[in-house]
Design a protein around this motif. Structure first.
Motif, PDB file in Angstrom:
ATOM      1  N   VAL A  36       0.853  -1.194   0.000  1.00 15.77           N
ATOM      2  CA  VAL A  36       0.000   0.000   0.000  1.00 15.77           C
ATOM      3  C   VAL A  36       0.887   1.242   0.000  1.00 15.77           C
ATOM      4  CG1 VAL A  36      -1.731   1.317   1.258  1.00 15.77           C
ATOM      5  CG2 VAL A  36      -1.865  -1.185   1.208  1.00 15.77           C
ATOM      6  N   GLN A  37       0.580   2.156  -0.894  1.00 14.58           N
ATOM      7  CA  GLN A  37       1.292   3.431  -0.938  1.00 14.58           C
ATOM      8  C   GLN A  37       0.315   4.547  -0.565  1.00 14.58           C
ATOM      9  OE1 GLN A  37       1.487   1.393  -4.035  1.00 14.58           O
ATOM     10  NE2 GLN A  37       3.023   0.338  -2.791  1.00 14.58           N
ATOM     11  N   LEU A  38       0.800   5.466   0.245  1.00 16.28           N
ATOM     12  CA  LEU A  38      -0.019   6.593   0.692  1.00 16.28           C
ATOM     13  C   LEU A  38       0.624   7.892   0.234  1.00 16.28           C
ATOM     14  CD1 LEU A  38      -0.755   5.450   4.355  1.00 16.28           C
ATOM     15  CD2 LEU A  38      -2.139   5.055   2.319  1.00 16.28           C
ATOM     16  N   GLN A  39      -0.149   8.733  -0.398  1.00 11.69           N
ATOM     17  CA  GLN A  39       0.350  10.011  -0.911  1.00 11.69           C
ATOM     18  C   GLN A  39      -0.437  11.129  -0.253  1.00 11.69           C
ATOM     19  OE1 GLN A  39       2.953  10.546  -3.200  1.00 11.69           O
ATOM     20  NE2 GLN A  39       2.677  12.673  -2.571  1.00 11.69           N
ATOM     21  N   ALA A  40       0.226  11.883   0.625  1.00 11.03           N
ATOM     22  CA  ALA A  40      -0.411  13.000   1.312  1.00 11.03           C
ATOM     23  C   ALA A  40      -0.140  14.291   0.557  1.00 11.03           C
ATOM     24  CB  ALA A  40       0.105  13.109   2.738  1.00 11.03           C
ATOM     25  N   SER A  41      -1.128  15.183   0.567  1.00 11.86           N
ATOM     26  CA  SER A  41      -0.979  16.474  -0.095  1.00 11.86           C
ATOM     27  C   SER A  41      -1.906  17.493   0.570  1.00 11.86           C
ATOM     28  CB  SER A  41      -1.316  16.349  -1.585  1.00 11.86           C
ATOM     29  OG  SER A  41      -2.655  15.932  -1.755  1.00 11.86           O
ATOM     30  N   GLY A  42      -1.711  18.772   0.197  1.00 14.83           N
ATOM     31  CA  GLY A  42      -2.614  19.814   0.653  1.00 14.83           C
ATOM     32  C   GLY A  42      -2.055  20.749   1.709  1.00 14.83           C
ATOM     33  N   GLY A  43      -0.855  20.491   2.177  1.00 14.38           N
ATOM     34  CA  GLY A  43      -0.263  21.366   3.176  1.00 14.38           C
ATOM     35  C   GLY A  43       0.111  22.719   2.597  1.00 14.38           C
ATOM     36  N   GLY A  44       0.475  23.646   3.480  1.00 16.95           N
ATOM     37  CA  GLY A  44       0.882  24.962   3.032  1.00 16.95           C
ATOM     38  C   GLY A  44       0.925  25.945   4.183  1.00 16.95           C
ATOM     39  N   LEU A  45       1.059  27.210   3.822  1.00 20.76           N
ATOM     40  CA  LEU A  45       1.104  28.298   4.800  1.00 20.76           C
ATOM     41  C   LEU A  45      -0.277  28.952   4.881  1.00 20.76           C
ATOM     42  CD1 LEU A  45       2.625  30.309   6.640  1.00 20.76           C
ATOM     43  CD2 LEU A  45       3.185  31.604   4.557  1.00 20.76           C
ATOM     44  N   VAL A  46      -0.778  29.118   6.089  1.00 22.52           N
ATOM     45  CA  VAL A  46      -2.088  29.727   6.280  1.00 22.52           C
ATOM     46  C   VAL A  46      -2.045  30.610   7.509  1.00 22.52           C
ATOM     47  CG1 VAL A  46      -2.944  27.757   7.623  1.00 22.52           C
ATOM     48  CG2 VAL A  46      -4.571  29.219   6.403  1.00 22.52           C
ATOM     49  N   GLN A  47      -2.846  31.647   7.513  1.00 30.63           N
ATOM     50  CA  GLN A  47      -2.903  32.545   8.656  1.00 30.63           C
ATOM     51  C   GLN A  47      -3.763  31.939   9.770  1.00 30.63           C
ATOM     52  OE1 GLN A  47      -4.307  36.356   7.252  1.00 30.63           O
ATOM     53  NE2 GLN A  47      -2.260  36.954   6.563  1.00 30.63           N
ATOM     54  N   PRO A  48      -3.512  32.333  10.997  1.00 29.44           N
ATOM     55  CA  PRO A  48      -4.376  31.860  12.096  1.00 29.44           C
ATOM     56  C   PRO A  48      -5.844  32.152  11.803  1.00 29.44           C
ATOM     57  CG  PRO A  48      -2.445  32.961  12.975  1.00 29.44           C
ATOM     58  CD  PRO A  48      -2.401  33.169  11.487  1.00 29.44           C
ATOM     59  N   GLY A  49      -6.682  31.184  12.096  1.00 31.24           N
ATOM     60  CA  GLY A  49      -8.105  31.301  11.790  1.00 31.24           C
ATOM     61  C   GLY A  49      -8.481  30.792  10.418  1.00 31.24           C
ATOM     62  N   GLY A  50      -7.488  30.492   9.602  1.00 27.01           N
ATOM     63  CA  GLY A  50      -7.745  30.016   8.250  1.00 27.01           C
ATOM     64  C   GLY A  50      -8.034  28.532   8.186  1.00 27.01           C
ATOM     65  N   SER A  51      -8.171  28.037   6.954  1.00 28.60           N
ATOM     66  CA  SER A  51      -8.526  26.633   6.721  1.00 28.60           C
ATOM     67  C   SER A  51      -7.617  25.999   5.682  1.00 28.60           C
ATOM     68  CB  SER A  51      -9.975  26.526   6.234  1.00 28.60           C
ATOM     69  OG  SER A  51     -10.887  27.030   7.182  1.00 28.60           O
TER      70      SER A  51
END
Length: 126
Positions: free
Chosen positions: A1-16
């Motif tokens: 099984v291979q798992l590929q995570a994505s979607g991280g980044g820089l966000v301001q407090p209170g953000g999503s």
């Protein structure tokens, strides 16, 4: 099984942000997927888990009401929707996969999981 995570980044407090973890390979028979996180100089910490069948979820207290874990069985993908982000949520987020239907106490343990993704960095900062 291979798992590929994505979607991280820089966000301001209170953000999503929404993280994704796509599973490939021999996914038949997998039972539970989870997200962990690891901040600098800290141990890896359980965040949330979900069962592929039935959708039972568990969360660490610090993210309850802010984070939501969900899954798309057809796409073999698990998501982590993170709202009202705080600086203390800054960490590398890892997805993990288990062949067992984990109960609450077992979900917290890294040793309960057989496969891990490569991690995606989430930075919450102004």
């Amino acid at each position: 099984v291979q798992l590929q995570a994505s979607g991280g980044g820089l966000v301001q407090p209170g953000g999503s942000l929404r993280l994704s973890c796509a599973a490939s390979g021999r996914t038949f028979g997998r039972r539970t997927m989870a997200w962990f996180r690891q901040a600098p100089e800290k141990e890896r910490e359980f965040v949330a888990s979900i069962r592929w069948s039935g959708g039972i979820t568990y969360y660490v207290d610090s993210v309850k009401g802010r984070f939501t874990i969900s899954r798309d069985n057809a796409k073999n993908t698990v998501y982590l929707q993170m709202n009202s982000l705080k600086p203390e949520d800054t960490a590398v987020y890892y997805c993990a996969d288990s062949q067992y239907n984990l109960i609450y106490s077992s979900s917290y343990q890294t040793t309960s999981y057989d496969y891990w993704g490569q991690g995606t960095l989430v930075t919450v900062s102004s």
